[in-house]
Write a protein that holds these residues in place. Structure first.
Motif, PDB file in Angstrom:
ATOM      1  N   SER A 171       0.844  -1.197   0.000  1.00  0.00           N
ATOM      2  CA  SER A 171       0.000   0.000   0.000  1.00  0.00           C
ATOM      3  C   SER A 171       0.879   1.246   0.000  1.00  0.00           C
ATOM      4  CB  SER A 171      -0.960  -0.005   1.186  1.00  0.00           C
ATOM      5  OG  SER A 171      -0.262  -0.099   2.401  1.00  0.00           O
ATOM      6  N   ARG A 172       2.034   1.192   0.636  1.00  0.00           N
ATOM      7  CA  ARG A 172       2.971   2.328   0.633  1.00  0.00           C
ATOM      8  C   ARG A 172       3.493   2.563  -0.785  1.00  0.00           C
ATOM      9  NH1 ARG A 172       5.174   6.542   3.713  1.00  0.00           N
ATOM     10  NH2 ARG A 172       6.886   7.264   2.451  1.00  0.00           N
ATOM     11  N   ALA A 210       0.740   4.236  -2.705  1.00  0.00           N
ATOM     12  CA  ALA A 210       0.604   5.638  -2.282  1.00  0.00           C
ATOM     13  C   ALA A 210       1.717   6.493  -2.878  1.00  0.00           C
ATOM     14  CB  ALA A 210       0.612   5.733  -0.760  1.00  0.00           C
ATOM     15  N   ASP A 211       2.937   5.983  -2.884  1.00  0.00           N
ATOM     16  CA  ASP A 211       4.061   6.719  -3.474  1.00  0.00           C
ATOM     17  C   ASP A 211       3.873   6.879  -4.980  1.00  0.00           C
ATOM     18  OD1 ASP A 211       5.232   6.933  -0.982  1.00  0.00           O
ATOM     19  OD2 ASP A 211       6.691   5.315  -1.325  1.00  0.00           O
TER      20      ASP A 211
END
Length: 179
Positions: free
Chosen positions: A132-133, A136-137
């Motif tokens: 998920s990171r 998001a990035d």
């Protein structure tokens, strides 16, 4: 036609522009720009006779051309992301067209769509290694996505290769939006 659905085609020039957003996300299986579309109603695996009957019934849809507005980037899956996409504004004409497709499919005895209609253009399906990171990035790096619009003069009945999802998709029939 083993697996069918209705949708709106993305014009080639727009698809080429959207394809420039692809890349740079671990675990992404990027969709071919030729397969970009906005699903109106997933129908699934049906026999040829049902597919032909559905294809004929869709000619009863009488709507005006629809202006489609792409509004930003998003993802499905939350903490376990499964895909990234371009968001599509749920305008009243688009929602009404989708609802009419839903009514037609219910007449054929198909189960109602269990998910709320959230129009989008899928850019990629994501693997388990995608975090998920990372999503998001990826979205943040493309955060200056400028809204784009195009006019849709028709909708289509698509067929998909029998697989776990994804293209290639074939336009089996088109229906003008010109009421």
């Amino acid at each position: 036609m083993p697996r069918i659905f209705t949708g709106l085609e993305v014009p080639e020039t727009m698809a080429e522009e959207l394809a420039l957003l692809q890349g740079g996300l671990t675990g992404a299986r990027w969709n071919d720009p030729n397969d970009f579309h906005i699903t109106l109603r997933f129908i699934g695996d049906v026999d040829d006779r049902t597919a032909n009957d559905i294809a004929d019934m869709l000619y009863a849809v009488k709507r005006r051309p629809i202006e489609v507005t792409l509004t930003g980037l998003g993802s499905f899956g939350g903490d376990k992301p499964r895909s990234v996409f371009i968001e599509v504004k749920a305008s009243q004409p688009l929602v009404e067209l989708q609802a009419e497709h839903e009514r037609i499919m219910r007449r054929f005895g198909l189960q109602p769509e269990s998910r709320k209609f959230r129009p989008h253009v899928s850019l990629a399906r994501l693997g388990r290694e995608t975090t998920s990171r990372g999503v998001a990035d990826w979205i943040a790096l493309r955060g200056l996505f400028m809204s784009r619009s195009f006019l849709v003069p028709r909708f289509a009945l698509f067929s998909a290769k029998d697989s776990v999802g994804g293209g290639p998709y074939v336009v089996e029939e088109t229906y003008p939006l010109a009421a």
